[in-house]
Design an enzyme around this catalytic site. Structure first.
Site, short mmCIF file in Angstrom:
data_model
loop_
_atom_site.label_atom_id
_atom_site.label_comp_id
_atom_site.label_asym_id
_atom_site.label_seq_id
_atom_site.Cartn_x
_atom_site.Cartn_y
_atom_site.Cartn_z
CD GLU A 107 -2.86 -1.31 2.25
OE1 GLU A 107 -3.32 -0.29 2.77
OE2 GLU A 107 -3.12 -2.45 2.63
CB CYS A 130 2.75 7.35 3.42
SG CYS A 130 3.17 6.09 4.64
CB CYS A 137 5.86 -5.30 9.06
SG CYS A 137 7.24 -4.65 10.06
CB CYS A 141 4.61 -2.96 16.65
SG CYS A 141 6.32 -2.60 16.24
CB CYS A 144 1.42 -2.02 14.04
SG CYS A 144 1.65 -1.82 12.27
CB CYS A 365 0.16 6.02 11.65
SG CYS A 365 0.81 7.58 11.16
N1 SAH Z 1 7.96 0.26 10.42
C1 SAH Z 1 8.37 1.59 10.58
C2 SAH Z 1 7.62 2.54 9.69
C3 SAH Z 1 6.16 2.29 9.48
S1 SAH Z 1 5.09 2.43 10.85
C4 SAH Z 1 8.21 2.01 12.02
O1 SAH Z 1 7.60 1.30 12.80
O2 SAH Z 1 8.74 3.06 12.36
C5 SAH Z 1 4.85 4.21 10.95
C6 SAH Z 1 4.46 4.71 12.35
O3 SAH Z 1 3.12 4.32 12.67
C7 SAH Z 1 5.33 4.19 13.46
O4 SAH Z 1 5.79 5.26 14.25
C8 SAH Z 1 4.39 3.30 14.27
O5 SAH Z 1 4.77 3.29 15.63
C9 SAH Z 1 3.07 3.95 14.03
N2 SAH Z 1 1.90 3.10 14.22
C10 SAH Z 1 1.80 1.76 14.04
N3 SAH Z 1 0.54 1.35 14.29
C11 SAH Z 1 -0.18 2.43 14.65
C12 SAH Z 1 -1.55 2.65 15.00
N4 SAH Z 1 -2.42 1.65 15.03
N5 SAH Z 1 -1.94 3.90 15.29
C13 SAH Z 1 -1.06 4.94 15.21
N6 SAH Z 1 0.23 4.80 14.87
C14 SAH Z 1 0.68 3.55 14.60
FE1 SF4 Z 2 6.29 -3.03 11.39
FE2 SF4 Z 2 4.05 -1.83 12.18
FE3 SF4 Z 2 6.05 -2.17 13.91
FE4 SF4 Z 2 6.32 -0.39 11.91
S1 SF4 Z 2 4.86 -0.29 13.60
S2 SF4 Z 2 7.82 -1.95 12.58
S3 SF4 Z 2 5.14 -1.44 10.30
S4 SF4 Z 2 4.87 -3.82 12.93
#
Ligand code: SAH
Ligand code: SF4
Length: 376
Positions: A107, A130, A137, A141, A144, A365
């Protein structure tokens, strides 16, 4: 003249197919062209056609002899990611579901913006893309939605570049002049620093003056904290900006939210990598901090975040958690967000609240998870 004649003969049998033409620099293309017996200037010419004129097939490069175009069609196949879904939100955000050559999907999100002056007059437009670096991934996390997919595979440099070319094309954004106002964030699906070589190669291609000509200062790469790559990134010439997803201020909580924490040496190693990161004269490092109600949004958390940043030229982007199905967290109250921000600012740490974009189409995000994919 000799090379020009060689160009018109059929390619030598030993010439190898070109892999990933959209991810190659002018010099790489010149070297490949040399293998075909073609003059070196073809390298820059092909780069310019692919990256600035944005041709969509070899046949469109009128400056190349027809025989050359035929060779390339046979030896160097490529295509932009195809638009498999387009989800537009009321605020102008568009989430694209893009299909890659092997059928895998990623995406990319188009984020238009207007900059207003103090009187509320629109000053200028700004566009941000973006983009994704992996399909899915592996980092897992807990808050996410992308994490739920697991890792399908990493993208090639050309597939990363292709997302940008596709979105520029869809929104009529020209290379060069348009490129100056185009911001790029590597914050889509995937962990950029677990696909380091392809990510950096895509940056080199996208910032080259004969191509899209983006400015490295308008590109931000966000990492969940792969510490050895933070150091390596700091040493890159003409590197983009760095954002680090911190999300917690104690090892106990960060481990629970981001299970990679311990293997990366914990918060101490992350803070040390941030401190060692060489910043430009007016540059700041960005901490990203997802606020989860009752989990990491207390004033004590804000105070620890400020303490952790003491002596660091940093700013904080606060992101109120964007909900996803079956993810067991809650968004923070607006009061909690405001209080958290005030606490950081009172400690001298600049803090901004990221406006959620395109939530209703799962474009915000952490929401990129192939919502709307139709099974084939
Ligand atoms: N993988 C990389 C970049 C993509 S995620 C990273 O984690 O930095 C981009 C941002 O979205 C990250 O700062 C992550 O902490 C945040 N993020 C992930 N899931 C989210 C959610 N459900 N709501 C808000 N931010 C989120
Ligand atoms: Fe991967 Fe989502 Fe964690 Fe970013 S926030 S490293 S996309 S699992």
């Amino acid at each position: 003249m000799e090379s020009r004649r060689a160009e018109l003969r059929t390619a030598p049998q030993h010439a190898e197919a070109w892999e990933d033409p959209l991810g190659l620099m002018p010099d790489d293309l010149a070297a490949r062209a040399g293998e075909f017996g073609w003059p070196r200037f073809r390298g820059r010419q092909i780069f310019n056609a692919l990256q600035a004129q944005r041709v969509q097939s070899w046949d469109e490069i009128a400056a190349l002899p027809q025989r050359a175009r035929q060779h390339l069609a046979a030896m160097a196949p490529w295509s932009w990611p195809a638009v498999a879904g387009r989800f537009a939100a009321a605020d102008g955000t568009v989430r694209y579901l893009l299909r890659l050559g092997d059928g895998e999907t990623v995406e990319a999100v188009y984020l238009p913006d207007e900059i207003f002056d103090a009187e509320g007059r629109a000053l200028r437009r700004r566009t941000t893309f973006c983009i994704s670096t992996q399909a899915g991934c592996p980092v897992n996390c807990q808050f996410c939605m992308t994490a739920r997919l697991g890792l399908k595979r990493s993208l090639t440099a050309g597939e990363i570049v292709g997302q940008v070319l596709r979105l520029m094309h869809e929104h009529g954004i020209a290379a060069g002049a348009g490129g100056e106002r185009l911001n790029l964030v590597y914050m889509g699906m995937g962990e950029p620093f677990l696909n380091y070589a392809a990510v950096m190669q895509s940056v080199r291609v996208l910032t080259h003056g004969a191509g899209a000509g983006l400015s490295p200062r308008r590109i931000t790469i966000s990492t969940s904290g792969i510490v050895d790559k933070i150091a390596r990134f700091g040493a890159e010439p003409n590197r983009p900006r760095l954002a680090i997803s911190l999300n917690a201020t104690t090892d106990e909580l960060r481990q629970r939210l981001m299970p990679l924490n311990r293997a990366q040496g914990g918060l101490a190693a992350l803070a040390a990598a941030a401190r060692a990161f060489p910043l430009g004269p007016r540059e700041r490092l960005t901490w990203e901090y997802v606020l989860l109600a009752g989990v990491n949004d207390s004033l004590a958390d804000a105070r620890r975040l400020a303490a952790l940043s003491a002596g660091l030229r940093a700013k904080v982007n606060l992101i109120a958690w964007n909900a996803g199905p079956e993810i067991p967290f809650a968004p923070p109250s607006p009061d909690a967000v405001a209080a958290f921000q005030r606490q950081l600012r009172a400690s001298g740490l600049p803090a901004y609240v990221r406006r959620p974009r395109g939530r209703e189409v799962y474009a915000a995000c952490g929401q990129l998870s192939r919502q709307g994919v139709v099974a084939e």
